[in-house]
Design a protein around this motif. Sequence first.
Motif, PDB file in Angstrom:
ATOM      1  N   GLY A 131      13.436  46.828 -48.285  1.00  0.00           N
ATOM      2  CA  GLY A 131      14.576  46.006 -48.683  1.00  0.00           C
ATOM      3  C   GLY A 131      14.536  44.660 -48.001  1.00  0.00           C
ATOM      4  N   GLU A 132      15.720  44.101 -47.749  1.00  0.00           N
ATOM      5  CA  GLU A 132      15.839  42.806 -47.077  1.00  0.00           C
ATOM      6  C   GLU A 132      16.761  42.980 -45.883  1.00  0.00           C
ATOM      7  OE1 GLU A 132      14.388  39.679 -47.490  1.00  0.00           O
ATOM      8  OE2 GLU A 132      13.166  40.915 -48.822  1.00  0.00           O
ATOM      9  N   ALA A 133      16.375  42.427 -44.744  1.00  0.00           N
ATOM     10  CA  ALA A 133      17.252  42.464 -43.574  1.00  0.00           C
ATOM     11  C   ALA A 133      18.177  41.247 -43.624  1.00  0.00           C
ATOM     12  CB  ALA A 133      16.420  42.462 -42.312  1.00  0.00           C
ATOM     13  N   ASP A 134      19.438  41.446 -43.209  1.00  0.00           N
ATOM     14  CA  ASP A 134      20.365  40.305 -43.169  1.00  0.00           C
ATOM     15  C   ASP A 134      20.164  39.528 -41.866  1.00  0.00           C
ATOM     16  OD1 ASP A 134      21.653  41.663 -41.140  1.00  0.00           O
ATOM     17  OD2 ASP A 134      23.322  42.342 -42.381  1.00  0.00           O
ATOM     18  N   GLY A 135      21.048  38.555 -41.607  1.00  0.00           N
ATOM     19  CA  GLY A 135      20.911  37.698 -40.422  1.00  0.00           C
ATOM     20  C   GLY A 135      20.929  38.479 -39.120  1.00  0.00           C
ATOM     21  N   ASN A 136      21.557  39.648 -39.124  1.00  0.00           N
ATOM     22  CA  ASN A 136      21.589  40.493 -37.909  1.00  0.00           C
ATOM     23  C   ASN A 136      20.467  41.514 -37.905  1.00  0.00           C
ATOM     24  OD1 ASN A 136      23.948  39.294 -36.926  1.00  0.00           O
ATOM     25  ND2 ASN A 136      25.166  40.554 -38.344  1.00  0.00           N
ATOM     26  N   ARG A 137      19.541  41.370 -38.823  1.00  0.00           N
ATOM     27  CA  ARG A 137      18.407  42.299 -38.981  1.00  0.00           C
ATOM     28  C   ARG A 137      18.870  43.699 -39.372  1.00  0.00           C
ATOM     29  NH1 ARG A 137      13.418  40.131 -36.277  1.00  0.00           N
ATOM     30  NH2 ARG A 137      14.071  38.104 -35.528  1.00  0.00           N
ATOM     31  N   HIS A 138      19.974  43.765 -40.038  1.00  0.00           N
ATOM     32  CA  HIS A 138      20.401  45.046 -40.595  1.00  0.00           C
ATOM     33  C   HIS A 138      19.736  45.165 -41.966  1.00  0.00           C
ATOM     34  CE1 HIS A 138      22.975  48.507 -41.262  1.00  0.00           C
ATOM     35  NE2 HIS A 138      23.094  48.071 -42.503  1.00  0.00           N
ATOM     36  N   LEU A 139      19.065  46.278 -42.198  1.00  0.00           N
ATOM     37  CA  LEU A 139      18.286  46.416 -43.433  1.00  0.00           C
ATOM     38  C   LEU A 139      19.182  46.828 -44.608  1.00  0.00           C
ATOM     39  CD1 LEU A 139      15.365  46.492 -44.702  1.00  0.00           C
ATOM     40  CD2 LEU A 139      15.446  48.954 -44.303  1.00  0.00           C
ATOM     41  N   ILE A 140      19.172  46.038 -45.670  1.00  0.00           N
ATOM     42  CA  ILE A 140      19.849  46.424 -46.908  1.00  0.00           C
ATOM     43  C   ILE A 140      18.755  47.102 -47.738  1.00  0.00           C
ATOM     44  CG2 ILE A 140      21.252  45.629 -48.864  1.00  0.00           C
ATOM     45  CD1 ILE A 140      22.349  44.726 -46.096  1.00  0.00           C
ATOM     46  N   ARG A 141      18.820  48.439 -47.855  1.00  0.00           N
ATOM     47  CA  ARG A 141      17.686  49.120 -48.463  1.00  0.00           C
ATOM     48  C   ARG A 141      17.787  49.168 -49.982  1.00  0.00           C
ATOM     49  NH1 ARG A 141      19.560  53.504 -44.457  1.00  0.00           N
ATOM     50  NH2 ARG A 141      20.645  55.067 -45.701  1.00  0.00           N
ATOM     51  N   GLU A 142      16.635  48.936 -50.605  1.00  0.00           N
ATOM     52  CA  GLU A 142      16.589  48.930 -52.074  1.00  0.00           C
ATOM     53  C   GLU A 142      15.760  50.086 -52.599  1.00  0.00           C
ATOM     54  OE1 GLU A 142      15.204  44.964 -53.050  1.00  0.00           O
ATOM     55  OE2 GLU A 142      16.698  44.150 -51.649  1.00  0.00           O
ATOM     56  N   ASN A 143      14.686  50.414 -51.928  1.00  0.00           N
ATOM     57  CA  ASN A 143      13.830  51.524 -52.366  1.00  0.00           C
ATOM     58  C   ASN A 143      13.607  52.457 -51.191  1.00  0.00           C
ATOM     59  OD1 ASN A 143      12.655  48.798 -53.657  1.00  0.00           O
ATOM     60  ND2 ASN A 143      12.652  50.446 -55.144  1.00  0.00           N
ATOM     61  N   VAL A 144      13.692  53.749 -51.468  1.00  0.00           N
ATOM     62  CA  VAL A 144      13.488  54.757 -50.420  1.00  0.00           C
ATOM     63  C   VAL A 144      12.561  55.823 -50.986  1.00  0.00           C
ATOM     64  CG1 VAL A 144      14.608  56.466 -48.941  1.00  0.00           C
ATOM     65  CG2 VAL A 144      15.810  54.349 -49.505  1.00  0.00           C
ATOM     66  N   HIS A 145      11.459  56.109 -50.306  1.00  0.00           N
ATOM     67  CA  HIS A 145      10.577  57.171 -50.782  1.00  0.00           C
ATOM     68  C   HIS A 145       9.819  57.800 -49.628  1.00  0.00           C
ATOM     69  CE1 HIS A 145       6.979  54.602 -50.509  1.00  0.00           C
ATOM     70  NE2 HIS A 145       7.694  53.643 -51.032  1.00  0.00           N
ATOM     71  N   ALA A 146       9.183  58.928 -49.912  1.00  0.00           N
ATOM     72  CA  ALA A 146       8.395  59.595 -48.878  1.00  0.00           C
ATOM     73  C   ALA A 146       7.166  58.740 -48.561  1.00  0.00           C
ATOM     74  CB  ALA A 146       7.953  60.964 -49.364  1.00  0.00           C
ATOM     75  N   ILE A 147       6.701  58.810 -47.316  1.00  0.00           N
ATOM     76  CA  ILE A 147       5.498  58.041 -46.964  1.00  0.00           C
ATOM     77  C   ILE A 147       4.258  58.819 -47.392  1.00  0.00           C
ATOM     78  CG2 ILE A 147       4.236  56.909 -45.095  1.00  0.00           C
ATOM     79  CD1 ILE A 147       6.884  56.762 -43.546  1.00  0.00           C
ATOM     80  N   ASP A 148       4.262  60.113 -47.161  1.00  0.00           N
ATOM     81  CA  ASP A 148       3.085  60.940 -47.460  1.00  0.00           C
ATOM     82  C   ASP A 148       3.610  62.264 -48.006  1.00  0.00           C
ATOM     83  OD1 ASP A 148      -0.101  61.226 -46.276  1.00  0.00           O
ATOM     84  OD2 ASP A 148       0.981  63.106 -46.630  1.00  0.00           O
TER      85      ASP A 148
END
Length: 499
Positions: A260-277
Amino acid sequence: MASEKLKNARAFEEQYSPYVPEDERPAYHVNGPIGWINDPNGFSVYKGEYHLFFQYNPYKPIWGPMHWGHVKTRDFIRWERLPAALAPDMPYDKDGCFSGSAIELPDGRQLLMYTGVREERQEDGSLKPYQTQCLAVGDGENYEKYEANPVLTAKDLPKGGSEADFRDPKLWREADGYYAVVGNRPADGSGSVLLFRSADGFHWTYQGPVASNHNQYGKMWECPDFFRLDGRDVLLVSPQEMMPIGLEFHAGNGTVCMIGEADGNRHLIRENVHAIDYGIDFYAPQTLEALDGRRIMIAWMQNWDTARSQPNTIRTCGMMTVPRELSVRDGRLIQVPVRELSRYYGEKISYKNVPLSTETILTGIRGRVIDMTVNVRPANGSVMYHAFRMNLAKDGEHVTTVRFKPEQGVVRVDRSRCGFPFDIVHVREFPVYSKHGSIRMRCVMDKHSLELFVNDGEQAASFVLHTPLSADVISFEAEGEVLMDVDKYDLIFSEEEEQ
Ligand code: FRU
């Protein structure tokens, strides 16, 4: 000065590691000298080389008093062993030097940040862990613990944060200073990733949460990593106690990628979430930025629930995955084995447009230390096949199968007959993208492991195989008619090639 505990660990590994025969060790995957290893730690560049530390119990092939083991490399494939780096030898880490990371300081020293664990008996008789973040400074081989340890304790946590679950710092440096993300269990009992900042790497202050779980993806989030890649912000976490979600996430310890994109405080606004492996054996990945700018990930090729069920004949337990180059494409984390692997290619055996239905063995296509890519498509474009199957590490008794069903868009790996002597999870299924029944599957094998990369790294799946090395047959079969291309390389590691 090395403590008695560290000297003992170094003497033990020097004395006993030669007794683990080479054929019990992977050819190019990082493994411990002796005993047990888990998470990768301190995967970083130091003086032009890549260092990797790992959670390490030299004394037994089971988890125990956590030390840090140590290796380094120039090409991610050939690794040089170094003596154990840290031992649990201080009052604040007497019950373990847990996971952490490393960085090169401007003055040429190497800074390690790790979780020190100290357990204390409570009034009710139970043992409570206290986890704090600690530092050690060294020259790439020997380390001194920082005199002002610990540098982050309960008093640095936001309200409600647990001092029993506060671990696994991942460090990085930016133009304005040093940053670290650390896993924590907030008041809701699940997980969060907290951001800390330091001007000099030694004095740290809390900045705010990068992300909170809110009980959505398991409970406590272990081993966070946070980086920018291909114009996106990427957070990796390893949650405990996950509930399955479709074929995306399995139960227990899992791994999750949030993009996703982190805001000015580096808080992540998540857009996609999936398993890594999507395999059985993958946990606690950690990344570095290579000297040429690539983001490379390595992980423990095991998982807590299955690691405890290893054959009792093994003398060293645990290995890492092959290091993988990462990129972000269409909201997904793409992983491919480091390109350096191709330096170790032996003879190439290729087949094009092989028509296939009944079980087929192709001359020259066999082995257990190989890199093999298979492309499959319907033989007759308008007639979809029902299933395609690869049988790997096979003999009369053993086999591990990789099956693809185009109508379901699902790959299924089954290692039930690989030789594991315990009734634990042996099957994984995961969704893949396939256009008109075409699929590309790359099998990277190293004796007792299989790493599968589907469609140029859109999905990865890692498996430990306890199969005798003599079982090296590979066969292919299909229900319906397919055409198949195969490219296979043996991976060759002769002594002369050693750097
Ligand atoms: C993850 C983990 C970490 C911890 C380490 C202990 O596998 O549980 O959270 O630091 O292993 O060995």
